[in-house]
Design an enzyme around this catalytic site. Structure first.
Site, PDB file in Angstrom:
ATOM      1  N   ASP A  91       2.861   0.581  -8.100  1.00 59.62           N
ATOM      2  CA  ASP A  91       3.708   1.773  -8.229  1.00 59.62           C
ATOM      3  C   ASP A  91       3.611   2.722  -7.043  1.00 59.62           C
ATOM      4  O   ASP A  91       2.650   2.675  -6.264  1.00 59.62           O
ATOM      5  CB  ASP A  91       3.302   2.551  -9.481  1.00 59.62           C
ATOM      6  CG  ASP A  91       1.970   3.281  -9.281  1.00 59.62           C
ATOM      7  OD1 ASP A  91       0.965   2.607  -8.970  1.00 59.62           O
ATOM      8  OD2 ASP A  91       1.942   4.523  -9.411  1.00 59.62           O
ATOM      9  N   ASP A 114      -3.959  -6.257  -8.750  1.00 60.69           N
ATOM     10  CA  ASP A 114      -2.685  -6.252  -8.031  1.00 60.69           C
ATOM     11  C   ASP A 114      -2.902  -6.270  -6.520  1.00 60.69           C
ATOM     12  O   ASP A 114      -2.300  -7.041  -5.797  1.00 60.69           O
ATOM     13  CB  ASP A 114      -1.829  -5.047  -8.445  1.00 60.69           C
ATOM     14  CG  ASP A 114      -2.568  -3.706  -8.377  1.00 60.69           C
ATOM     15  OD1 ASP A 114      -3.777  -3.674  -8.047  1.00 60.69           O
ATOM     16  OD2 ASP A 114      -1.936  -2.674  -8.674  1.00 60.69           O
ATOM     17  N   VAL A 169       3.010  -0.678  -0.560  1.00 58.98           N
ATOM     18  CA  VAL A 169       3.959  -1.567  -1.229  1.00 58.98           C
ATOM     19  C   VAL A 169       4.124  -1.221  -2.718  1.00 58.98           C
ATOM     20  O   VAL A 169       3.224  -0.633  -3.329  1.00 58.98           O
ATOM     21  CB  VAL A 169       3.538  -3.052  -1.085  1.00 58.98           C
ATOM     22  CG1 VAL A 169       3.705  -3.526   0.344  1.00 58.98           C
ATOM     23  CG2 VAL A 169       2.105  -3.267  -1.562  1.00 58.98           C
ATOM     24  N   ASP A 198      -7.445  -2.845  -1.473  1.00 57.13           N
ATOM     25  CA  ASP A 198      -7.168  -1.980  -0.341  1.00 57.13           C
ATOM     26  C   ASP A 198      -8.516  -1.640   0.320  1.00 57.13           C
ATOM     27  O   ASP A 198      -9.051  -2.446   1.078  1.00 57.13           O
ATOM     28  CB  ASP A 198      -6.438  -0.757  -0.924  1.00 57.13           C
ATOM     29  CG  ASP A 198      -5.892   0.184   0.113  1.00 57.13           C
ATOM     30  OD1 ASP A 198      -5.402  -0.283   1.138  1.00 57.13           O
ATOM     31  OD2 ASP A 198      -5.954   1.414  -0.112  1.00 57.13           O
TER      32      ASP A 198
HETATM   33  P1  IMP Z   1      -9.059   0.254  -3.509  1.00 59.71           P
HETATM   34  O1  IMP Z   1     -10.123   0.750  -4.394  1.00 59.71           O
HETATM   35  O2  IMP Z   1      -8.864   1.127  -2.298  1.00 59.71           O
HETATM   36  O3  IMP Z   1      -9.165  -1.193  -3.142  1.00 59.71           O
HETATM   37  O4  IMP Z   1      -7.723   0.547  -4.281  1.00 59.71           O
HETATM   38  C1  IMP Z   1      -7.042  -0.362  -4.963  1.00 59.71           C
HETATM   39  C2  IMP Z   1      -6.011   0.349  -5.812  1.00 59.71           C
HETATM   40  O5  IMP Z   1      -5.237   1.290  -5.030  1.00 59.71           O
HETATM   41  C3  IMP Z   1      -5.033  -0.678  -6.295  1.00 59.71           C
HETATM   42  O6  IMP Z   1      -5.449  -1.239  -7.505  1.00 59.71           O
HETATM   43  C4  IMP Z   1      -3.756   0.130  -6.401  1.00 59.71           C
HETATM   44  O7  IMP Z   1      -3.692   0.761  -7.654  1.00 59.71           O
HETATM   45  C5  IMP Z   1      -3.869   1.177  -5.330  1.00 59.71           C
HETATM   46  N1  IMP Z   1      -3.127   0.769  -4.106  1.00 59.71           N
HETATM   47  C6  IMP Z   1      -3.663   0.423  -2.927  1.00 59.71           C
HETATM   48  N2  IMP Z   1      -2.701   0.102  -2.029  1.00 59.71           N
HETATM   49  C7  IMP Z   1      -1.530   0.218  -2.687  1.00 59.71           C
HETATM   50  C8  IMP Z   1      -0.164  -0.015  -2.301  1.00 59.71           C
HETATM   51  O8  IMP Z   1       0.190  -0.390  -1.173  1.00 59.71           O
HETATM   52  N3  IMP Z   1       0.773   0.219  -3.263  1.00 59.71           N
HETATM   53  C9  IMP Z   1       0.453   0.634  -4.522  1.00 59.71           C
HETATM   54  N4  IMP Z   1      -0.810   0.846  -4.920  1.00 59.71           N
HETATM   55  C10 IMP Z   1      -1.795   0.646  -4.014  1.00 59.71           C
HETATM   56 MG    MG Z   2      -4.550  -0.878  -9.394  1.00 57.33          MG
END
Ligand code: IMP
Ligand code: MG
Length: 174
Positions: free
Chosen positions: A158, A98, A152, A101
């Site tokens: 979510d 999705d 978002v 980040d």
């Molecule tokens: P990462 O490991 O920091 O890249 O995290 C990714 C996960 O964090 C995504 O798969 C989402 O579940 C959650 N996430 C990161 N940013 C958002 C956002 O803006 N809205 C909702 N979920 C987010």
């Molecule tokens: Mg996710």
């Protein structure tokens, strides 16, 4: 009390862009089969819309991972809550997420999946927040939208398990 949600990307904009990306992926994988790995739960809406538009043969599997932190910030430690049902050995794998980040979830997942010897492993994401990236080695081949550093919801994403079913991408006004 209901949260106020500002529309960032409309349903029409999201669907039109998914069609474009699906066309590109179908071209790139012409003559091959594609094994989609949907990252639950957030990736499920995007995976369905993408898969419907692909013209190469597709198989699907699901994986559920979560960081230990339960907040809007990822902790970096990743837990596999549900593993794949099928082997990825010898397959052309496309991970469907999705949002990327910090990149910690995917950095970890890619390492795990590489050990299982897929023919190739490529990343596709609905949204990317490059400003937030900690794991710079995470290379995303297909990105539908690059967005600013805002939290978002919608289209699978979510806020405390709410708003996944919104058909558009919105920002929760806190
Ligand atoms: P990462 O490991 O920091 O890249 O995290 C990714 C996960 O964090 C995504 O798969 C989402 O579940 C959650 N996430 C990161 N940013 C958002 C956002 O803006 N809205 C909702 N979920 C987010
Ligand atoms: Mg996710």
């Amino acid at each position: 009390m209901e949260d106020k949600i500002r529309v960032l990307l409309t349903e029409e904009e999201v669907n039109a862009r998914i069609s474009e990306v699906a066309e590109q992926i179908s071209k790139d994988y012409e003559g091959k089969k594609l094994h989609l790995i949907c990252i639950l739960k957030g990736g499920v809406f995007f995976t369905c819309e993408l898969a419907k538009r692909l013209t190469v043969p597709v198989s699907l599997d699901f994986m559920s991972v979560s960081s230990y932190a339960d907040q809007t910030e990822s902790s970096g430690r990743v837990l596999i809550r549900k593993d794949l049902d099928e082997t990825v050995e010898g397959k052309d794998v496309l991970i469907v997420e999705d949002i990327i980040d910090s990149g910690r979830t995917l950095a970890y997942l890619i390492e795990v999946l590489k050990l299982r010897k897929p023919a190739s492993i490529t990343l596709c994401t609905l949204l990317d927040k490059p400003e937030r990236r900690v794991k710079k080695q995470v290379q995303v081949k297909y990105t539908c939208f690059t967005i600013p550093d805002e939290f978002v919801v919608g289209y699978g994403l979510d806020y405390a398990q709410k708003y996944r079913n919104l058909p558009y991408i919105g920002v929760v006004e806190l």
